[in-house]
Write a protein that holds these residues in place. Structure first.
Motif, PDB file in Angstrom:
ATOM      1  N   GLN A 138      -6.825 -50.145 -74.193  1.00  0.00           N
ATOM      2  CA  GLN A 138      -5.565 -50.635 -73.642  1.00  0.00           C
ATOM      3  C   GLN A 138      -4.411 -49.802 -74.181  1.00  0.00           C
ATOM      4  N   GLU A 139      -3.575 -49.321 -73.280  1.00  0.00           N
ATOM      5  CA  GLU A 139      -2.449 -48.483 -73.672  1.00  0.00           C
ATOM      6  C   GLU A 139      -1.542 -49.238 -74.647  1.00  0.00           C
ATOM      7  N   ASN A 140      -1.189 -48.570 -75.738  1.00  0.00           N
ATOM      8  CA  ASN A 140      -0.270 -49.085 -76.764  1.00  0.00           C
ATOM      9  C   ASN A 140      -0.843 -50.224 -77.596  1.00  0.00           C
ATOM     10  N   VAL A 141      -2.127 -50.531 -77.439  1.00  0.00           N
ATOM     11  CA  VAL A 141      -2.753 -51.609 -78.207  1.00  0.00           C
ATOM     12  C   VAL A 141      -3.818 -51.022 -79.119  1.00  0.00           C
ATOM     13  N   ASP A 142      -3.748 -51.382 -80.402  1.00  0.00           N
ATOM     14  CA  ASP A 142      -4.665 -50.803 -81.385  1.00  0.00           C
ATOM     15  C   ASP A 142      -5.891 -51.667 -81.650  1.00  0.00           C
ATOM     16  N   PHE A 143      -5.788 -52.967 -81.391  1.00  0.00           N
ATOM     17  CA  PHE A 143      -6.920 -53.854 -81.659  1.00  0.00           C
ATOM     18  C   PHE A 143      -6.765 -55.104 -80.811  1.00  0.00           C
ATOM     19  N   ILE A 144      -7.895 -55.595 -80.271  1.00  0.00           N
ATOM     20  CA  ILE A 144      -7.908 -56.815 -79.463  1.00  0.00           C
ATOM     21  C   ILE A 144      -8.842 -57.816 -80.113  1.00  0.00           C
ATOM     22  N   SER A 145      -8.405 -59.060 -80.172  1.00  0.00           N
ATOM     23  CA  SER A 145      -9.180 -60.095 -80.847  1.00  0.00           C
ATOM     24  C   SER A 145      -9.048 -61.412 -80.105  1.00  0.00           C
ATOM     25  N   TYR A 146      -9.965 -62.320 -80.385  1.00  0.00           N
ATOM     26  CA  TYR A 146      -9.722 -63.716 -80.068  1.00  0.00           C
ATOM     27  C   TYR A 146      -8.819 -64.299 -81.154  1.00  0.00           C
ATOM     28  N   ILE A 147      -8.131 -65.382 -80.840  1.00  0.00           N
ATOM     29  CA  ILE A 147      -7.483 -66.193 -81.868  1.00  0.00           C
ATOM     30  C   ILE A 147      -8.487 -67.273 -82.276  1.00  0.00           C
ATOM     31  N   PRO A 148      -8.628 -67.559 -83.561  1.00  0.00           N
ATOM     32  CA  PRO A 148      -9.548 -68.637 -83.948  1.00  0.00           C
ATOM     33  C   PRO A 148      -9.023 -69.983 -83.459  1.00  0.00           C
ATOM     34  N   LEU A 149      -9.908 -70.949 -83.372  1.00  0.00           N
ATOM     35  CA  LEU A 149      -9.438 -72.314 -83.159  1.00  0.00           C
ATOM     36  C   LEU A 149      -8.478 -72.683 -84.287  1.00  0.00           C
ATOM     37  N   ASP A 150      -7.551 -73.587 -84.000  1.00  0.00           N
ATOM     38  CA  ASP A 150      -6.409 -73.813 -84.891  1.00  0.00           C
ATOM     39  C   ASP A 150      -6.710 -74.728 -86.073  1.00  0.00           C
ATOM     40  N   ARG A 151      -7.879 -74.575 -86.646  1.00  0.00           N
ATOM     41  CA  ARG A 151      -8.189 -75.257 -87.905  1.00  0.00           C
ATOM     42  C   ARG A 151      -7.373 -74.593 -89.017  1.00  0.00           C
ATOM     43  N   LYS A 152      -6.797 -75.375 -89.900  1.00  0.00           N
ATOM     44  CA  LYS A 152      -5.810 -74.823 -90.838  1.00  0.00           C
ATOM     45  C   LYS A 152      -6.372 -73.676 -91.664  1.00  0.00           C
ATOM     46  N   SER A 153      -7.549 -73.839 -92.229  1.00  0.00           N
ATOM     47  CA  SER A 153      -8.115 -72.793 -93.085  1.00  0.00           C
ATOM     48  C   SER A 153      -8.404 -71.530 -92.280  1.00  0.00           C
ATOM     49  N   TRP A 154      -8.908 -71.689 -91.041  1.00  0.00           N
ATOM     50  CA  TRP A 154      -9.201 -70.524 -90.202  1.00  0.00           C
ATOM     51  C   TRP A 154      -7.913 -69.805 -89.820  1.00  0.00           C
ATOM     52  N   ALA A 155      -6.879 -70.579 -89.481  1.00  0.00           N
ATOM     53  CA  ALA A 155      -5.605 -69.985 -89.089  1.00  0.00           C
ATOM     54  C   ALA A 155      -4.988 -69.195 -90.240  1.00  0.00           C
ATOM     55  N   ASP A 197       5.077 -45.921 -84.821  1.00  0.00           N
ATOM     56  CA  ASP A 197       4.096 -46.058 -85.900  1.00  0.00           C
ATOM     57  C   ASP A 197       3.628 -47.496 -86.099  1.00  0.00           C
ATOM     58  N   LEU A 198       4.240 -48.411 -85.387  1.00  0.00           N
ATOM     59  CA  LEU A 198       3.881 -49.818 -85.529  1.00  0.00           C
ATOM     60  C   LEU A 198       2.542 -50.084 -84.843  1.00  0.00           C
ATOM     61  N   LEU A 199       1.609 -50.664 -85.576  1.00  0.00           N
ATOM     62  CA  LEU A 199       0.336 -51.068 -84.979  1.00  0.00           C
ATOM     63  C   LEU A 199       0.547 -52.300 -84.108  1.00  0.00           C
ATOM     64  N   VAL A 200      -0.243 -52.426 -83.057  1.00  0.00           N
ATOM     65  CA  VAL A 200      -0.156 -53.589 -82.168  1.00  0.00           C
ATOM     66  C   VAL A 200      -1.536 -54.230 -82.048  1.00  0.00           C
ATOM     67  N   VAL A 201      -1.594 -55.515 -82.337  1.00  0.00           N
ATOM     68  CA  VAL A 201      -2.805 -56.318 -82.148  1.00  0.00           C
ATOM     69  C   VAL A 201      -2.503 -57.393 -81.114  1.00  0.00           C
ATOM     70  N   VAL A 202      -3.407 -57.552 -80.158  1.00  0.00           N
ATOM     71  CA  VAL A 202      -3.276 -58.601 -79.149  1.00  0.00           C
ATOM     72  C   VAL A 202      -4.428 -59.583 -79.316  1.00  0.00           C
ATOM     73  N   SER A 203      -4.104 -60.866 -79.408  1.00  0.00           N
ATOM     74  CA  SER A 203      -5.143 -61.900 -79.466  1.00  0.00           C
ATOM     75  C   SER A 203      -5.113 -62.726 -78.194  1.00  0.00           C
ATOM     76  N   LEU A 210     -11.690 -58.146 -87.808  1.00  0.00           N
ATOM     77  CA  LEU A 210     -10.277 -57.957 -88.133  1.00  0.00           C
ATOM     78  C   LEU A 210     -10.125 -57.328 -89.515  1.00  0.00           C
ATOM     79  N   ALA A 211     -10.923 -57.766 -90.483  1.00  0.00           N
ATOM     80  CA  ALA A 211     -10.857 -57.196 -91.834  1.00  0.00           C
ATOM     81  C   ALA A 211     -11.228 -55.715 -91.814  1.00  0.00           C
ATOM     82  N   ASP A 212     -12.232 -55.352 -91.033  1.00  0.00           N
ATOM     83  CA  ASP A 212     -12.628 -53.941 -90.920  1.00  0.00           C
ATOM     84  C   ASP A 212     -11.500 -53.105 -90.330  1.00  0.00           C
ATOM     85  N   PHE A 213     -10.849 -53.654 -89.295  1.00  0.00           N
ATOM     86  CA  PHE A 213      -9.734 -52.940 -88.660  1.00  0.00           C
ATOM     87  C   PHE A 213      -8.602 -52.721 -89.654  1.00  0.00           C
TER      88      PHE A 213
END
Length: 416
Positions: A99-116, A78-84, A40-43
């Motif tokens: 994926q059409e209209n999608v600029d980046f696809i990711s997992y969502i991290p587990l909902d640990r506060k620091s990771w989120a 011009d709006l970037l779209v990320v799907v998790s 995600l940081a690279d993107f």
């Protein structure tokens, strides 16, 4: 409750790697998330512009998101779209091709506060959308701390959900949404009962999605030649419980062609079913010629939604097991659809709606399947069912337009 939630998430992050040693599914779930913040940081270092984040649980919710993503990109190109994704089953399919209209696809991290908080900080969204459900408290807190507008759409609520049982943790998560767009009036009523102020009835974006697919389906020339002039029934997302009823029907209807798309693509169930079917069958990946074939097993992902174009009648599976699959896909092609009797209609309101509209037919055993199939052989009854499918579809289009219009009215997305 907030403390208990944090403890539960912390325990999950410790226990899941151990479970993953013995479970291929859990191992895959965790392995896919390795390095996600670096990716995600690279993107974002390459593409630092304004961004809309769409979070979905799995593939079904992604299909619901697509019409909204498409409309939003038309309004804000011009709006970037990320799907998790939360689920590997959705993520794995989405990353197979651009994926059409999608600029980046990711997992969502587990909902640990620091990771989120790390995830949301790197993502730096201008606006965030959650589709249907899958609301994660710490990710939402991170968004609110950055004053990011947060929207839930295609929501469909039930009175037995925790949001409406007590004024506690789960309700507080829901109330952090800035806007909620629902599929139905009952959901609006439930939101009003907890004094949620910004609720809008938009409808189900799946109607927009299946209408788009029906207008621009994929074409399979070999299948088109095979089905030409024949009556075809497409069996979509079927399980063993469905096939126990369907195979006796197949064996009685020699003049029909059958396209069978199992939910589980393992070869063993298809091989077992093929041995029980009296007519010639083949798998799509193994076909040399379809001449003389009565039953075609679809052993891949990505074809089913377009295959309904060849159907006279459709059957959609899952109701006898984990849950009914998407009956709106055949409805998009104006095809009457049969499905199993549901134990809990509130989780799949479209099933009861389709029955009321006269284009959906619920069955509980072989006799009721045979009866509904027979009724759909009568031309007047069949034509009426098709007409009602078309009317129902047309009456429910436009949810994506309503959602995007209201979002941009409230949040023009010009400043961030």
């Amino acid at each position: 409750m907030n403390l208990l939630y944090r403890i539960a998430i912390a325990i999950a992050t410790l226990v899941l790697p151990i479970i993953g040693l013995f479970s291929a599914k859990v191992n895959h779930f965790l392995k896919g998330r390795k390095g996600l913040l670096k990716k995600l940081a690279d993107f974002r270092s390459k593409y630092p512009g304004k961004l809309a984040w769409f979070h979905v649980a799995s593939l079904g919710e992604y299909e619901q998101a697509k019409p909204v993503i498409s409309k939003l990109k038309k309004e804000k190109p011009d709006l970037l779209v990320v799907v998790s994704f939360f689920s590997p089953s959705g993520y794995d399919i989405a990353i197979r091709k651009p994926q059409e209209n999608v600029d980046f696809i990711s997992y969502i991290p587990l909902d640990r506060k620091s990771w989120a908080f790390d995830f949301v900080t790197l993502l730096n969204p201008t606006i965030a959308f959650f589709v249907k459900y899958d609301l994660w408290n710490h990710h939402i807190l991170a968004l609110k701390s950055r004053k990011v507008p947060t929207v839930l759409f295609s929501a469909s609520f039930r009175e037995d959900q925790n949001y409406f049982k007590s004024d506690g943790f789960f309700r507080s998560v829901l109330k952090k949404m800035d806007l909620i767009f629902t599929q139905n009036e009952e959901s609006i009523r439930l939101l009003k009962s907890i004094n949620y102020p910004e609720a809008y009835l938009a409808g189900d974006t799946r109607f927009d999605r299946v209408n788009e697919t029906a207008k621009n389906p994929k074409h399979f020339l070999e299948i088109e030649s095979w089905v030409e002039g024949k009556k075809v029934m497409v069996l979509g997302s079927v399980w063993e419980e469905d096939m126990k009823l369907l195979i006796p029907l197949i064996n009685q209807k020699e003049k029909y062609l059958w396209i069978v798309a199992p939910h589980d693509l393992k070869p063993e169930p298809m091989e077992f079913w093929a041995r029980s079917i009296q007519f010639k069958s083949t798998r799509y990946s193994q076909k040399e010629s379809l001449e003389g074939v009565n039953v075609l097993f679809i052993d891949n992902i990505g074809m089913l939604s377009s295959l309904y174009q060849y159907a006279r009648i459709a059957y959609v599976g899952g109701a006898f097991g984990k849950g009914l699959h998407n009956i709106l896909e055949p409805i998009g092609f104006e095809i009457p659809v049969i499905f199993g009797a549901l134990k809990n209609h509130s989780k799949f309101p479209e099933a009861a709606q389709s029955i009321a509209q006269g284009c959906g037919f619920s069955i509980s055993d072989f006799e009721s399947l045979k009866n509904e199939f027979a009724k759909l052989q009568e031309e007047e009854f069949y034509g009426n069912a098709r007409s009602r499918a078309k009317s129902w579809m047309e009456a429910n289009l436009g949810a994506a337009d309503k959602i995007v219009s209201e979002v941009l009215l409230n949040y023009p997305l010009d400043g961030r």
